[in-house]
Design a protein around this motif. Structure first.
Motif, PDB file in Angstrom:
ATOM      1  N   THR A  32       9.359   0.875  -6.452  1.00 56.79           N
ATOM      2  CA  THR A  32       9.173   1.873  -5.389  1.00 56.79           C
ATOM      3  C   THR A  32       8.154   1.357  -4.380  1.00 56.79           C
ATOM      4  O   THR A  32       7.016   1.040  -4.747  1.00 56.79           O
ATOM      5  CB  THR A  32       8.679   3.198  -5.980  1.00 56.79           C
ATOM      6  OG1 THR A  32       9.636   3.672  -6.933  1.00 56.79           O
ATOM      7  CG2 THR A  32       8.474   4.239  -4.894  1.00 56.79           C
ATOM      8  N   TYR A  58       6.216  -0.260  -9.176  1.00 60.82           N
ATOM      9  CA  TYR A  58       5.896  -0.113  -7.760  1.00 60.82           C
ATOM     10  C   TYR A  58       5.835  -1.488  -7.097  1.00 60.82           C
ATOM     11  O   TYR A  58       5.399  -2.475  -7.690  1.00 60.82           O
ATOM     12  CB  TYR A  58       4.552   0.589  -7.565  1.00 60.82           C
ATOM     13  CG  TYR A  58       4.572   2.027  -8.007  1.00 60.82           C
ATOM     14  CD1 TYR A  58       5.052   3.033  -7.167  1.00 60.82           C
ATOM     15  CD2 TYR A  58       4.128   2.389  -9.274  1.00 60.82           C
ATOM     16  CE1 TYR A  58       5.077   4.351  -7.581  1.00 60.82           C
ATOM     17  CE2 TYR A  58       4.145   3.707  -9.697  1.00 60.82           C
ATOM     18  CZ  TYR A  58       4.631   4.688  -8.837  1.00 60.82           C
ATOM     19  OH  TYR A  58       4.661   5.984  -9.251  1.00 60.82           O
ATOM     20  N   THR A 100      12.822   2.930   2.996  1.00 56.40           N
ATOM     21  CA  THR A 100      11.906   4.048   2.775  1.00 56.40           C
ATOM     22  C   THR A 100      10.633   3.499   2.145  1.00 56.40           C
ATOM     23  O   THR A 100      10.645   2.453   1.478  1.00 56.40           O
ATOM     24  CB  THR A 100      12.501   5.122   1.845  1.00 56.40           C
ATOM     25  OG1 THR A 100      12.797   4.548   0.565  1.00 56.40           O
ATOM     26  CG2 THR A 100      13.755   5.732   2.459  1.00 56.40           C
ATOM     27  N   THR A 125       8.647   8.541   1.988  1.00 52.80           N
ATOM     28  CA  THR A 125       8.741   9.315   0.742  1.00 52.80           C
ATOM     29  C   THR A 125       7.448  10.063   0.454  1.00 52.80           C
ATOM     30  O   THR A 125       7.425  10.975  -0.378  1.00 52.80           O
ATOM     31  CB  THR A 125       9.057   8.385  -0.436  1.00 52.80           C
ATOM     32  OG1 THR A 125       8.030   7.389  -0.549  1.00 52.80           O
ATOM     33  CG2 THR A 125      10.403   7.705  -0.234  1.00 52.80           C
ATOM     34  N   THR A 350       4.580  10.551  -8.199  1.00 54.76           N
ATOM     35  CA  THR A 350       5.583  10.866  -9.222  1.00 54.76           C
ATOM     36  C   THR A 350       6.017  12.330  -9.221  1.00 54.76           C
ATOM     37  O   THR A 350       6.821  12.726 -10.044  1.00 54.76           O
ATOM     38  CB  THR A 350       5.048  10.518 -10.627  1.00 54.76           C
ATOM     39  OG1 THR A 350       3.792  11.200 -10.849  1.00 54.76           O
ATOM     40  CG2 THR A 350       4.836   9.028 -10.764  1.00 54.76           C
TER      41      THR A 350
END
Length: 351
Positions: A32, A58, A100, A125, A350
């Motif tokens: 992410t 991540y 994103t 996000t 999260t």
């Protein structure tokens, strides 16, 4: 730069049609994406220790803005606010294939993050504001953003401390004077009780001294003014780009979609505060700038109240925000309380 990084953090040069940007990278390339934007008179190096402790899952990047760190030096057109920086970020994300991203900005980086959110809300996000500057710019406004002076006198490049700018340009890493980068960092970047690790503090001071000094970068130029305190913003450079003459992100409240927002700050912050030692109104009130016209004309800028007002309206308009205040922490929560900051950040990401 001869600055040691944690072993899990690497550097990369990314060239776009706008800029060659130096970035720090850590984590999983397929994870992410999180982008960490540094503040003024600093660089991505101030994020490195935090990056090293972000868990698997991540992909973390931290760019050096133009004129900072090891990125290419290009001037800042202050009349565009901070859009030179946000457009550099957009080009960087495109080059890295990031459709994103969770965007975090510290201090002036918070202002850059807000402007990016306004221009590209669909790509975010999450939006993390760390000791962020006010949505109404730095200095010279009342609570609702009304300028104290018609020409925004008391804001911009002319308010920089001359000794600090000179020592920064010289690359002074000593603590021999109150105006040296090392002394300013210890006095203002962190709370009064924070003690740096000796190796880390050297790395941070060296990072500060990568700041490009001049009218086109830091601090920028200035213009004379008939209004107190006698100097108004110029058209070039970083401090003018965040003057309320050119910077206003209060329309963050109207963006669609609305990414969740996390605002993290320290209650002992002396840079971004309702009583900031870098705000002409507060300095005048404190007797540090002569001939202050009084609170009716030029009050201290209520920076945190302004941010909270805008975020409350953001929530009223359908968004969501969380404010986290760290006790006895100054301008750098991610440095002063890294474990607490990391926990708050990861909990937010999260949700």
């Amino acid at each position: 730069m001869d600055i040691a990084l944690p072993s899990s953090v690497t550097t990369q040069q990314v060239t776009t049609g706008r800029l060659t940007t130096n970035i720090l990278v850590s984590g999983d390339p397929g994870g992410t994406p999180i982008c960490l934007v540094h503040g003024n008179v600093s660089s991505s190096r101030f994020w490195a220790e935090l990056m090293a402790d972000i868990p698997d899952g991540y992909r973390v990047i931290a760019p050096d803005l133009r004129g900072y760190g090891d990125s290419e030096t290009k001037p800042v057109d202050a009349t565009r606010g901070v859009r030179d920086f946000t457009e550099d970020l957009a080009a960087l994300f495109d080059e890295l294939g990031l459709e994103t991203v969770a965007l975090a900005g510290w201090s002036i980086g918070g202002g850059i993050a807000m402007r990016y959110a306004i221009d590209h809300p669909e790509t975010l996000t999450g939006l993390v504001l760390v000791s962020t500057m006010s949505p109404y710019g730095f200095g010279g406004t009342t609570r609702d953003g009304t300028p104290c002076q018609p020409d925004h006198a008391g804001t911009g490049g002319g308010l920089a401390n001359d000794e600090f700018v000179e020592r920064l340009a010289e690359g002074d890493t000593s603590a021999e004077a109150d105006g040296s980068p090392r002394s300013v960092m210890q006095a203002f970047y962190v709370g009064p009780d924070h003690e740096f690790d000796s190796e880390i503090v050297d790395a941070y001071v060296k990072a500060m001294c990568t700041t490009v000094v001049g009218d086109g970068n830091y601090p920028g130029d200035a213009a004379p003014s008939e209004n107190w305190p006698g100097v108004a913003p110029g058209d070039h450079g970083v401090l003018n780009a965040i003057s309320p003459k050119y910077f206003d992100t209060s329309d963050l409240t109207d963006i669609d979609p609305k990414p969740p927002v996390l605002w993290v700050r320290g209650d002992a912050d002396q840079i971004v505060s309702d009583t900031s030692f870098f705000d002409a109104g507060f300095l005048g009130q404190a007797g540090e700038l002569p001939n202050w016209p009084g609170e009716d004309v030029y009050p201290p800028q209520p920076m945190n109240d302004q941010t909270r007002d805008v975020l409350e309206t953001y929530a009223d308009n359908g968004g969501r925000y969380t404010e986290e205040t760290f006790a006895d922490v100054g301008h750098s929560p991610h440095i002063e309380r890294p474990e607490q900051f990391r926990s708050v950040l990861l909990d937010f990401l999260t949700i």
